[in-house]
Design an enzyme around this catalytic site. Structure first.
Site, PDB file in Angstrom:
ATOM      1  N   ASP A  43      50.877  36.356  37.590  1.00  0.00           N
ATOM      2  CA  ASP A  43      50.631  35.143  38.416  1.00  0.00           C
ATOM      3  C   ASP A  43      51.491  35.222  39.976  1.00  0.00           C
ATOM      4  O   ASP A  43      50.943  34.818  40.896  1.00  0.00           O
ATOM      5  CB  ASP A  43      51.044  33.948  37.584  1.00  0.00           C
ATOM      6  CG  ASP A  43      50.465  32.522  38.066  1.00  0.00           C
ATOM      7  OD1 ASP A  43      49.524  32.656  39.026  1.00  0.00           O
ATOM      8  OD2 ASP A  43      50.859  31.668  37.549  1.00  0.00           O
TER       9      ASP A  43
ATOM     10  N   HIS B  31      52.993  25.367  31.878  1.00  0.00           N
ATOM     11  CA  HIS B  31      53.139  26.563  32.895  1.00  0.00           C
ATOM     12  C   HIS B  31      53.257  25.664  33.971  1.00  0.00           C
ATOM     13  O   HIS B  31      52.082  25.019  34.504  1.00  0.00           O
ATOM     14  CB  HIS B  31      51.818  27.312  32.703  1.00  0.00           C
ATOM     15  CG  HIS B  31      51.316  28.355  33.970  1.00  0.00           C
ATOM     16  ND1 HIS B  31      51.441  29.538  33.697  1.00  0.00           N
ATOM     17  CD2 HIS B  31      51.002  28.048  35.097  1.00  0.00           C
ATOM     18  CE1 HIS B  31      51.111  30.186  34.682  1.00  0.00           C
ATOM     19  NE2 HIS B  31      51.075  29.435  35.642  1.00  0.00           N
TER      20      HIS B  31
ATOM     21  N   CYS C  55      48.399  30.413  42.938  1.00  0.00           N
ATOM     22  CA  CYS C  55      46.745  30.751  42.531  1.00  0.00           C
ATOM     23  C   CYS C  55      45.935  30.986  44.056  1.00  0.00           C
ATOM     24  O   CYS C  55      45.821  29.747  44.463  1.00  0.00           O
ATOM     25  CB  CYS C  55      46.320  29.761  41.752  1.00  0.00           C
ATOM     26  SG  CYS C  55      44.336  30.162  41.308  1.00  0.00           S
TER      27      CYS C  55
HETATM   28  P1  HMG Z   1      31.454  37.107  39.916  1.00  0.00           P
HETATM   29  O1  HMG Z   1      31.630  37.703  41.464  1.00  0.00           O
HETATM   30  O2  HMG Z   1      30.822  35.650  39.862  1.00  0.00           O
HETATM   31  O3  HMG Z   1      30.986  38.158  38.962  1.00  0.00           O
HETATM   32  O4  HMG Z   1      32.696  37.077  39.609  1.00  0.00           O
HETATM   33  P2  HMG Z   1      29.756  38.929  38.741  1.00  0.00           P
HETATM   34  O5  HMG Z   1      29.563  39.281  37.287  1.00  0.00           O
HETATM   35  O6  HMG Z   1      28.674  38.463  39.649  1.00  0.00           O
HETATM   36  O7  HMG Z   1      30.257  40.474  39.371  1.00  0.00           O
HETATM   37  C1  HMG Z   1      30.246  40.739  40.694  1.00  0.00           C
HETATM   38  C2  HMG Z   1      31.080  41.939  40.924  1.00  0.00           C
HETATM   39  O8  HMG Z   1      32.409  41.831  40.432  1.00  0.00           O
HETATM   40  C3  HMG Z   1      30.321  43.137  40.316  1.00  0.00           C
HETATM   41  O9  HMG Z   1      30.630  44.208  41.237  1.00  0.00           O
HETATM   42  C4  HMG Z   1      31.167  43.369  39.059  1.00  0.00           C
HETATM   43  O10 HMG Z   1      31.049  44.654  38.526  1.00  0.00           O
HETATM   44  C5  HMG Z   1      32.826  42.957  39.456  1.00  0.00           C
HETATM   45  P3  HMG Z   1      29.729  44.690  42.334  1.00  0.00           P
HETATM   46  O11 HMG Z   1      28.461  45.143  41.546  1.00  0.00           O
HETATM   47  O12 HMG Z   1      29.613  43.464  43.401  1.00  0.00           O
HETATM   48  O13 HMG Z   1      30.329  45.955  42.880  1.00  0.00           O
HETATM   49  N1  HMG Z   1      33.454  42.363  38.356  1.00  0.00           N
HETATM   50  C6  HMG Z   1      34.477  42.929  37.964  1.00  0.00           C
HETATM   51  N2  HMG Z   1      35.107  43.889  38.348  1.00  0.00           N
HETATM   52  C7  HMG Z   1      36.266  44.359  37.446  1.00  0.00           C
HETATM   53  N3  HMG Z   1      36.755  43.568  36.675  1.00  0.00           N
HETATM   54  C8  HMG Z   1      36.056  42.532  36.134  1.00  0.00           C
HETATM   55  C9  HMG Z   1      34.746  42.270  36.693  1.00  0.00           C
HETATM   56  N4  HMG Z   1      33.880  41.006  36.540  1.00  0.00           N
HETATM   57  C10 HMG Z   1      32.956  41.321  37.551  1.00  0.00           C
HETATM   58  N5  HMG Z   1      36.380  41.711  35.141  1.00  0.00           N
HETATM   59  C11 HMG Z   1      34.947  36.664  38.229  1.00  0.00           C
HETATM   60  C12 HMG Z   1      33.354  36.468  38.214  1.00  0.00           C
HETATM   61  C13 HMG Z   1      35.301  35.815  36.780  1.00  0.00           C
HETATM   62  C14 HMG Z   1      34.987  38.267  37.557  1.00  0.00           C
HETATM   63  C15 HMG Z   1      35.568  36.610  39.496  1.00  0.00           C
HETATM   64  O14 HMG Z   1      35.286  35.263  40.029  1.00  0.00           O
HETATM   65  C16 HMG Z   1      37.018  36.781  39.263  1.00  0.00           C
HETATM   66  O15 HMG Z   1      37.519  37.983  38.982  1.00  0.00           O
HETATM   67  N6  HMG Z   1      37.823  35.888  39.414  1.00  0.00           N
HETATM   68  C17 HMG Z   1      39.323  36.094  39.177  1.00  0.00           C
HETATM   69  C18 HMG Z   1      39.903  34.757  39.525  1.00  0.00           C
HETATM   70  C19 HMG Z   1      41.372  34.920  39.155  1.00  0.00           C
HETATM   71  O16 HMG Z   1      42.040  36.040  38.857  1.00  0.00           O
HETATM   72  N7  HMG Z   1      42.144  33.849  39.553  1.00  0.00           N
HETATM   73  C20 HMG Z   1      43.415  33.965  39.498  1.00  0.00           C
HETATM   74  C21 HMG Z   1      43.965  33.781  38.121  1.00  0.00           C
HETATM   75  S1  HMG Z   1      43.800  32.072  37.106  1.00  0.00           S
HETATM   76  C22 HMG Z   1      45.657  31.466  37.407  1.00  0.00           C
HETATM   77  O17 HMG Z   1      46.091  31.934  38.240  1.00  0.00           O
HETATM   78  C23 HMG Z   1      45.884  30.349  36.797  1.00  0.00           C
HETATM   79  C24 HMG Z   1      46.906  30.391  35.803  1.00  0.00           C
HETATM   80  O18 HMG Z   1      48.090  31.087  36.299  1.00  0.00           O
HETATM   81  C25 HMG Z   1      47.385  29.195  35.120  1.00  0.00           C
HETATM   82  C26 HMG Z   1      47.506  28.051  36.124  1.00  0.00           C
HETATM   83  O19 HMG Z   1      48.458  28.274  37.071  1.00  0.00           O
HETATM   84  O20 HMG Z   1      47.128  26.875  35.965  1.00  0.00           O
HETATM   85  C27 HMG Z   1      46.425  31.399  34.873  1.00  0.00           C
HETATM   86 MG    MG Z   2      49.624  30.038  37.356  1.00  0.00          MG
END
Ligand code: HMG
Ligand code: MG
Length: 299
Positions: free
Chosen positions: A16, A207, A240
């Site tokens: 995070d 969290h 985030c």
């Molecule tokens: P998308 O673009 O909608 O997905 O992403 P897609 O299925 O259309 O795929 C698009 C491209 O991404 C493709 O590649 C996939 O291969 C690739 P391209 O053909 O364009 O070259 N792809 C991936 N590559 C590697 N690993 C993967 C993956 N999935 C797809 N897993 C997705 C959808 C969910 C993947 C995207 O929106 C994403 O990765 N989001 C990340 C969001 C994130 O990490 N946010 C921060 C974490 S949450 C947080 O911080 C909150 C928390 O701390 C709690 C709190 O504080 O409340 C947990």
């Molecule tokens: Mg967080």
């Protein structure tokens, strides 16, 4: 209810924290950071996330980081996974603990993971099937439980229903995230009391991000209700990228100092934690966002 005697700290700094850094930290530095944290007595260190490198380039080296850590047998190194693709790459490097994530906020879900809440539940359901077959430990995160940058106030009942869904799907622990750090103690207790009607307190973690400086008092309020798992980030790293205003997580050093003052056991060494916080802050080129770290280092 009395305060818990023992609290588990879940260190989320390497995930995070580093996901939100403007600069990409070298892989070797991330590994060195996790290894320093492994010497502090922490038993859970969230190592990285297997999300899309297009959206979170900061953690694009997830496989190399995970493989590079000298893992200690008594420490869990969970990783965040958003979908089956992430789960498959995590399994390929031997991950044993995963964290899935969603949010009661429809708009946050769209911004964060490009899907509706219902669709995120389908993704989680599919991942849980594999997780069960592979005997993985699974934690579920809910973001924006006390308010959302896009939708405003969050109704506690929405949080409760989604937390109950994650529990029914098989999540062993559910972390309730105040992603943008707007909560206050009364709101925290109102939300927790609602969630605890459907999810036992033993299954819950809190969290907090510290945007409004309320994280520690919110944690105190959660402890009063018997919560015994707290997420935090050494040196107060974090945020985030999809939640404007989400500043750092509450600093692990500050949480530990509070818990020690309350006589609550964690097994974590404050001095070693301060050193790990100093190390990563120096690598990033900032001061640790922890009053305890600064005070201990200056004295
Ligand atoms: P998308 O673009 O909608 O997905 O992403 P897609 O299925 O259309 O795929 C698009 C491209 O991404 C493709 O590649 C996939 O291969 C690739 P391209 O053909 O364009 O070259 N792809 C991936 N590559 C590697 N690993 C993967 C993956 N999935 C797809 N897993 C997705 C959808 C969910 C993947 C995207 O929106 C994403 O990765 N989001 C990340 C969001 C994130 O990490 N946010 C921060 C974490 S949450 C947080 O911080 C909150 C928390 O701390 C709690 C709190 O504080 O409340 C947990
Ligand atoms: Mg967080």
């Amino acid at each position: 209810m009395a305060f818990p005697k023992v609290v588990k700290l879940v260190e989320v700094g390497p995930r995070d924290g580093l996901q939100n850094e403007a600069h990409i930290i070298p892989t070797a530095t991330k590994i060195a950071f996790i290894e320093q944290l492994s010497e502090t007595g922490l038993t859970v260190i969230e190592a990285t996330s297997f999300v899309s490198p297009k959206w979170i380039p900061q953690l694009a080296d997830h496989q190399t980081v995970f493989e590079g850590i000298h893992k200690k047998p008594h420490i869990h190194y969970p990783v965040l996974v958003p979908n089956m693709q992430g789960l498959e790459s995590a399994l390929a490097v031997g991950v044993k603990d995963i964290a899935v994530f969603t949010s009661p906020s429809e708009l946050f879900s769209q911004h964060n993971t490009h899907c509706s809440v219902a669709e995120s539940v389908v993704r989680i359901t599919n991942m849980m099937k594999i997780a069960k077959q592979r005997h993985l430990h699974v934690r579920g995160y809910l973001s924006c439980v006390l308010g959302c940058p896009y939708e405003g106030e969050m109704i506690p009942e929405k949080v409760t229903d989604l937390a109950a869904t994650l529990l029914a799907l098989g999540c062993e622990e559910i972390s309730l995230g105040d992603t943008i750090g707007i909560g206050t103690p009364l709101k925290t207790q109102r939300m927790l009391n609602a969630v605890m009607e459907k999810v036992p307190v033993e299954k819950l973690a809190v969290h907090f991000h510290d945007t409004y400086g309320q994280a520690l008092v919110n944690i105190y309020a959660a402890l009063e209700l018997g919560v015994r798992v707290i997420d935090s980030s050494v040196a107060g790293l974090g945020g985030c990228p999809y939640a404007k205003g989400a500043s750092g997580n509450v600093a692990t050093e500050d949480v530990l100092y509070l818990l020690q003052g309350l006589g609550i056991e964690t097994g974590v060494d404050l001095q070693k934690l301060v050193q790990a916080g100093r190390f990563i802050a120096e690598q990033i080129g900032c001061q640790p966002q922890s009053k305890v770290n600064q005070a201990m280092y200056d004295s």
